[in-house]
Design an enzyme around this catalytic site. Structure first.
Site, PDB file in Angstrom:
ATOM      1  N   HIS A 222       0.805  -1.218   0.000  1.00  0.00           N
ATOM      2  CA  HIS A 222       0.000   0.000   0.000  1.00  0.00           C
ATOM      3  C   HIS A 222       0.842   1.274   0.000  1.00  0.00           C
ATOM      4  O   HIS A 222       0.601   2.159  -0.833  1.00  0.00           O
ATOM      5  CB  HIS A 222      -1.087   0.018   1.071  1.00  0.00           C
ATOM      6  N   TYR A 226       1.547   4.984  -2.672  1.00  0.00           N
ATOM      7  CA  TYR A 226       1.816   6.395  -2.353  1.00  0.00           C
ATOM      8  C   TYR A 226       3.212   6.809  -2.774  1.00  0.00           C
ATOM      9  O   TYR A 226       3.463   7.997  -2.991  1.00  0.00           O
ATOM     10  CB  TYR A 226       1.547   6.673  -0.868  1.00  0.00           C
ATOM     11  N   HIS A 373      -9.755   0.603 -10.989  1.00  0.00           N
ATOM     12  CA  HIS A 373      -9.342   1.565  -9.956  1.00  0.00           C
ATOM     13  C   HIS A 373      -7.877   1.963 -10.130  1.00  0.00           C
ATOM     14  O   HIS A 373      -7.528   3.135 -10.147  1.00  0.00           O
ATOM     15  CB  HIS A 373      -9.574   0.937  -8.578  1.00  0.00           C
ATOM     16  N   PHE A 374      -7.014   0.959 -10.319  1.00  0.00           N
ATOM     17  CA  PHE A 374      -5.603   1.379 -10.343  1.00  0.00           C
ATOM     18  C   PHE A 374      -5.187   1.948 -11.698  1.00  0.00           C
ATOM     19  O   PHE A 374      -4.149   2.587 -11.794  1.00  0.00           O
ATOM     20  CB  PHE A 374      -4.649   0.324  -9.765  1.00  0.00           C
ATOM     21  N   HIS A 375      -6.005   1.745 -12.715  1.00  0.00           N
ATOM     22  CA  HIS A 375      -5.672   2.470 -13.961  1.00  0.00           C
ATOM     23  C   HIS A 375      -6.083   3.947 -13.853  1.00  0.00           C
ATOM     24  O   HIS A 375      -5.531   4.786 -14.550  1.00  0.00           O
ATOM     25  CB  HIS A 375      -6.293   1.784 -15.175  1.00  0.00           C
ATOM     26  N   ARG A 438     -10.519 -10.306 -12.274  1.00  0.00           N
ATOM     27  CA  ARG A 438      -9.271  -9.742 -12.757  1.00  0.00           C
ATOM     28  C   ARG A 438      -8.244 -10.859 -12.880  1.00  0.00           C
ATOM     29  O   ARG A 438      -8.530 -11.986 -12.500  1.00  0.00           O
ATOM     30  CB  ARG A 438      -8.769  -8.651 -11.793  1.00  0.00           C
ATOM     31  N   ARG A 439      -7.078 -10.524 -13.383  1.00  0.00           N
ATOM     32  CA  ARG A 439      -5.960 -11.472 -13.524  1.00  0.00           C
ATOM     33  C   ARG A 439      -6.402 -12.760 -14.225  1.00  0.00           C
ATOM     34  O   ARG A 439      -6.062 -13.861 -13.785  1.00  0.00           O
ATOM     35  CB  ARG A 439      -5.401 -11.881 -12.162  1.00  0.00           C
TER      36      ARG A 439
HETATM   37 FE1  HAS Z   1      -5.939   1.903  -4.221  1.00  0.00          FE
HETATM   38  C1  HAS Z   1      -6.184  -1.538  -4.656  1.00  0.00           C
HETATM   39  C2  HAS Z   1      -8.017   1.726  -1.514  1.00  0.00           C
HETATM   40  C3  HAS Z   1      -5.470   5.262  -3.627  1.00  0.00           C
HETATM   41  C4  HAS Z   1      -3.370   1.928  -6.491  1.00  0.00           C
HETATM   42  N1  HAS Z   1      -4.989   0.461  -5.361  1.00  0.00           N
HETATM   43  C5  HAS Z   1      -5.243  -0.881  -5.404  1.00  0.00           C
HETATM   44  C6  HAS Z   1      -4.347  -1.510  -6.316  1.00  0.00           C
HETATM   45  C7  HAS Z   1      -3.514  -0.529  -6.803  1.00  0.00           C
HETATM   46  C8  HAS Z   1      -3.935   0.701  -6.206  1.00  0.00           C
HETATM   47  C9  HAS Z   1      -2.369  -0.722  -7.759  1.00  0.00           C
HETATM   48  O1  HAS Z   1      -9.127  -0.432   0.331  1.00  0.00           O
HETATM   49  C10 HAS Z   1      -4.366  -2.976  -6.698  1.00  0.00           C
HETATM   50  C11 HAS Z   1      -3.322  -3.778  -6.020  1.00  0.00           C
HETATM   51  C12 HAS Z   1      -3.391  -5.204  -6.510  1.00  0.00           C
HETATM   52  O2  HAS Z   1      -2.797  -5.501  -7.564  1.00  0.00           O
HETATM   53  O3  HAS Z   1      -4.081  -6.018  -5.882  1.00  0.00           O
HETATM   54  N2  HAS Z   1      -6.658   3.244  -2.867  1.00  0.00           N
HETATM   55  C13 HAS Z   1      -7.507   2.974  -1.857  1.00  0.00           C
HETATM   56  C14 HAS Z   1      -7.816   4.195  -1.135  1.00  0.00           C
HETATM   57  C15 HAS Z   1      -7.091   5.194  -1.743  1.00  0.00           C
HETATM   58  C16 HAS Z   1      -6.352   4.586  -2.810  1.00  0.00           C
HETATM   59  C17 HAS Z   1      -8.724   4.346   0.037  1.00  0.00           C
HETATM   60  N3  HAS Z   1      -4.690   3.313  -4.934  1.00  0.00           N
HETATM   61  C18 HAS Z   1      -4.650   4.637  -4.546  1.00  0.00           C
HETATM   62  C19 HAS Z   1      -3.600   5.321  -5.246  1.00  0.00           C
HETATM   63  C20 HAS Z   1      -2.996   4.384  -6.056  1.00  0.00           C
HETATM   64  C21 HAS Z   1      -3.699   3.127  -5.847  1.00  0.00           C
HETATM   65  C22 HAS Z   1      -3.232   6.773  -5.063  1.00  0.00           C
HETATM   66  C23 HAS Z   1      -1.855   4.502  -6.992  1.00  0.00           C
HETATM   67  C24 HAS Z   1      -1.206   5.593  -7.268  1.00  0.00           C
HETATM   68  N4  HAS Z   1      -6.933   0.379  -3.293  1.00  0.00           N
HETATM   69  C25 HAS Z   1      -7.692   0.529  -2.166  1.00  0.00           C
HETATM   70  C26 HAS Z   1      -8.135  -0.799  -1.722  1.00  0.00           C
HETATM   71  C27 HAS Z   1      -7.607  -1.719  -2.610  1.00  0.00           C
HETATM   72  C28 HAS Z   1      -6.854  -0.954  -3.580  1.00  0.00           C
HETATM   73  C29 HAS Z   1      -8.956  -1.128  -0.568  1.00  0.00           C
HETATM   74  C30 HAS Z   1      -7.765  -3.242  -2.544  1.00  0.00           C
HETATM   75  C31 HAS Z   1      -8.901  -3.684  -3.357  1.00  0.00           C
HETATM   76  C32 HAS Z   1      -9.007  -5.186  -3.366  1.00  0.00           C
HETATM   77  O4  HAS Z   1     -10.012  -5.703  -2.845  1.00  0.00           O
HETATM   78  O5  HAS Z   1      -8.109  -5.878  -3.879  1.00  0.00           O
HETATM   79  C33 HAS Z   1      -7.074   6.653  -1.302  1.00  0.00           C
HETATM   80  O6  HAS Z   1      -5.751   7.063  -1.047  1.00  0.00           O
HETATM   81  C34 HAS Z   1      -7.711   7.571  -2.308  1.00  0.00           C
HETATM   82  C35 HAS Z   1      -7.865   8.994  -1.790  1.00  0.00           C
HETATM   83  C36 HAS Z   1      -8.084   9.950  -2.902  1.00  0.00           C
HETATM   84  C37 HAS Z   1      -9.017  10.898  -2.941  1.00  0.00           C
HETATM   85  C38 HAS Z   1      -9.110  11.802  -4.142  1.00  0.00           C
HETATM   86  C39 HAS Z   1      -8.583  13.222  -3.897  1.00  0.00           C
HETATM   87  C40 HAS Z   1      -8.626  13.995  -5.166  1.00  0.00           C
HETATM   88  C41 HAS Z   1      -7.650  14.831  -5.625  1.00  0.00           C
HETATM   89  C42 HAS Z   1      -7.798  15.470  -6.970  1.00  0.00           C
HETATM   90  C43 HAS Z   1      -8.536  16.779  -6.908  1.00  0.00           C
HETATM   91  C44 HAS Z   1      -8.861  17.242  -8.277  1.00  0.00           C
HETATM   92  C45 HAS Z   1      -8.821  18.531  -8.689  1.00  0.00           C
HETATM   93  C46 HAS Z   1      -9.109  18.851 -10.094  1.00  0.00           C
HETATM   94  C47 HAS Z   1      -8.460  19.633  -7.789  1.00  0.00           C
HETATM   95  C48 HAS Z   1      -9.980  11.106  -1.837  1.00  0.00           C
HETATM   96  C49 HAS Z   1      -6.439  15.149  -4.833  1.00  0.00           C
HETATM   97  C50 HAS Z   1     -10.445  19.549 -10.312  1.00  0.00           C
HETATM   98  C51 HAS Z   1     -11.522  18.577 -10.159  1.00  0.00           C
HETATM   99  C52 HAS Z   1     -12.841  18.768 -10.410  1.00  0.00           C
HETATM  100  C53 HAS Z   1     -13.784  17.658 -10.040  1.00  0.00           C
HETATM  101  C54 HAS Z   1     -13.423  19.998 -11.034  1.00  0.00           C
END
Ligand code: HAS
Length: 552
Positions: A222, A226, A373-375, A438-439
């Site tokens: 995890h 980050y 999600h991860f794409h 998947r996979r």
């Molecule tokens: Fe994830 C699985 C939960 C973030 C990557 N994640 C994965 C896997 C990858 C991955 C590679 O809880 C698969 C691993 C595998 O092969 O099995 N992930 C989260 C959560 C977050 C999160 C809670 N993941 C990421 C990030 C990744 C990433 C970042 C890569 C860079 N993820 C999971 C969970 C799994 C998971 C489970 C396991 C699933 C399973 O069952 O296997 C959080 O950190 C996300 C927080 C993000 C936000 C968004 C903030 C938005 C921002 C942009 C603002 C936009 C602006 C533009 C200002 C709350 C900062 C203007 C916009 C307008 C709308 C006008």
């Protein structure tokens, strides 16, 4: 030596060496990606005994591990050289040692994947077993990255010594925090690879404890995500404000968000194992709570970005809630690419919250939703930001110009990626909700009606994947042009200044020992009892499984 390069040319050479490996990996990894989506659509059968899982391993390892790690370390070196000043010859020499260790490691691992000896995907989950050289190659990559990390720490410490009492350059601080997180995270990977996996793959021990190995992997896995994200945040917090002509909303807020990432990104690995038997539900619950805490720094980042856009918009005469939208430099690829990444991240982050919610995870776990999600996260938010960075950093540090033509191609590249990702990731999310795994390679599952309904989504994935492949090709073309053929000249290295009304930076942020100590305390709290449980109630170990005849 190029006199107009924006950083010391020797440091630029070190960064560019990292970028060469990154962009070669992008090309090969994207080609594997194209093959994959075509196979999964049912329209292509791979020739010459090449298997789907072999191609999937090439794709995951080269893009998720090699492209990212090499780009990140090159980027951190360049930003630190720019904001703290050049590296000493000694520091640079260690940078090169780290680089060569990583590059040799990649060459070893890639060879064994291409030979079909290591089709274990990028997560290399036991009991799937690869050739021992696969793990030894990856170990070299990790150790090389640590060496680079120590160079970053040393340069930062030297700056502090030479500028006592002053606030350190924000980009250097962020680079240090990213590498600290990486080092603490790698302890889990190093333990399972060195203590469990390598002896097992060498045949020195007959079996492996799968639960412990996976738990150690996700302790690392995890924060790994980050490690990909934080360099993108470096660009969002510091570079994007300058590109739009504005100011950084708050240096202190940016540092605080990085501190929170160190604290909360590590003790949360169980959210990848919510459906894994053998872990007590209480500890899963606790780590889910910590997962929701690690969302906070991302929400803070979103807030800071909106504030930056709004402040700049108002300076230019915008009014109303979203008036800033019309004032942004949409025709500047240095802005457009990372901005589209942010948009994708808003959706990908929301999907992350779904994944982390225990009950909803039961619906999506191991379905292609997770791939979707991860794409959106690493494949869009992170990759598009890195592309946006490459558009200016490559000409800037090599003393060349980002020409209007390349800028235009950068905009087209961003559109290709955006369209491709909307199709591909959208189809993955939807099919995942219908249960598509998947996979897994193409199958009609004996003509079962429910599973046949997934096929149109798999075709949509292939359409999206084709756009993405074209986007990757164009990106590699732009990179080659900017690195070797663009006219000589100056390109800005955009480093934002902090807004005059921003709060002062508290000195405690620089107390790295404190943050590492709290991190370890949290890790011990979240993992000690579960590990004792796993060891005391260990299931029988598993032999290794491979697709190679002659090895078990
Ligand atoms: Fe994830 C699985 C939960 C973030 C990557 N994640 C994965 C896997 C990858 C991955 C590679 O809880 C698969 C691993 C595998 O092969 O099995 N992930 C989260 C959560 C977050 C999160 C809670 N993941 C990421 C990030 C990744 C990433 C970042 C890569 C860079 N993820 C999971 C969970 C799994 C998971 C489970 C396991 C699933 C399973 O069952 O296997 C959080 O950190 C996300 C927080 C993000 C936000 C968004 C903030 C938005 C921002 C942009 C603002 C936009 C602006 C533009 C200002 C709350 C900062 C203007 C916009 C307008 C709308 C006008």
């Amino acid at each position: 030596m190029n006199p107009v390069a924006s950083i010391n040319p020797k440091d630029a050479k070190l960064t560019m060496a990292h970028f060469y490996v990154a962009f070669i990996s992008l090309f090969l990894g994207a080609t594997a990606g194209l093959l994959q989506v075509l196979v999964r659509s049912g329209k292509l059968t791979l020739p010459a005994g090449i298997t789907y899982y072999q191609v999937l391993t090439v794709h995951g390892v080269l893009l998720a591990l090699v492209f990212t790690t090499f780009f990140i370390i090159g980027f951190i070196f360049a930003t630190q050289s720019k904001t703290c000043g050049s590296y000493t010859d000694g520091e640079r020499r260690w940078g090169w040692i780290g680089y060569w260790m990583m590059t040799i490691g990649v060459a070893i691992t890639a060879t064994f994947i291409l030979l079909g000896e290591s089709s274990v995907l990028y997560t290399m989950y036991a009991p799937m077993m690869a050739h021992p050289m696969h793990y030894i190659g990856l170990t070299l990559v990790v150790v090389g990255s640590w060496v680079c990390g120590f160079v970053v720490f040393h340069r930062h410490a030297r700056w502090r010594k030479e500028n006592r009492g002053q606030v350190t350059p924000l980009l250097s601080y962020m680079g240090v925090m990213t590498m600290i997180m990486w080092l603490v995270a790698c302890l889990g990977l190093a333990t399972t690879v060195l203590v469990q996996i390598i002896p097992w793959s060498l045949g020195l021990v007959p079996t492996i404890d799968v639960l412990i190995s996976r738990t150690l992997f996700w302790y690392f896995g995890h924060p790994l995500v980050y490690f990909w994200l934080l360099p993108a945040y470096m660009a969002w917090y510091v570079v994007v404000p300058k590109v739009i002509g504005g100011k950084i909303f708050s240096d202190a807020l940016a540092r605080l968000s990085f501190v929170l990432f160190i604290l909360f990104s590590i003790p949360v690995g169980f959210h990848h194992q919510l459906l894994e038997p053998g872990i007590d539900p209480f500890w899963k619950y606790l780590q889910v709570v910590l997962t929701f805490l690690v969302v906070i720094p991302s929400l803070m980042t979103a807030f800071a970005l909106f504030a930056t856009f709004e402040m700049r918009g108002r300076e230019l005469g915008a009014t109303g809630l979203l008036g800033w939208w019309k004032k942004m430099p949409w025709k500047d690829a240095r802005f457009f690419a990372p901005f589209m990444g942010m948009l994708f991240f808003a959706a990908g982050g929301a999907g992350g919250l779904v994944n982390a919610s225990h009950q909803l995870n039961q619906v999506v776990h191991n379905t292609i939703w997770v791939t979707g999600h991860f794409h959106l996260t690493v494949g869009s938010a992170v990759a598009m930001t890195f592309f946006g960075v490459a558009f200016w950093i490559v000409p800037s540090i090599t003393g060349r110009k980002l020409t209007p033509k390349m800028n235009k191609l950068g905009l087209i590249q961003t559109w290709l990626w955006t369209i491709g990702m909307v199709f591909m990731s959208g189809a993955m999310h939807t099919a995942g909700l219908f249960g598509a795994p998947r996979r897994s390679a193409f199958s009609t599952y004996a003509g079962n009606e429910d599973t046949l309904a997934w096929i149109p989504y798999q075709i949509a994935q292939a359409v999206g994947g084709t756009f993405l492949f074209l986007g990757a090709l164009l990106m590699v073309y732009i990179f080659i042009n900017l690195a070797f053929y663009a006219p000589k000249g100056e390109t800005e290295f955009p480093v934002g200044e902090v807004h005059d009304q921003a709060e002062k930076v508290p000195a405690v942020f620089e107390n790295f020992k404190l943050w590492v100590a709290i991190t370890f305390a949290l890790v011990l709290f979240a993992y000690t009892i579960p590990f004792i449980d796993m060891i005391q109630n260990a299931p029988p170990g598993s032999p290794g499984y491979t697709n190679v005849i002659g090895r078990q």
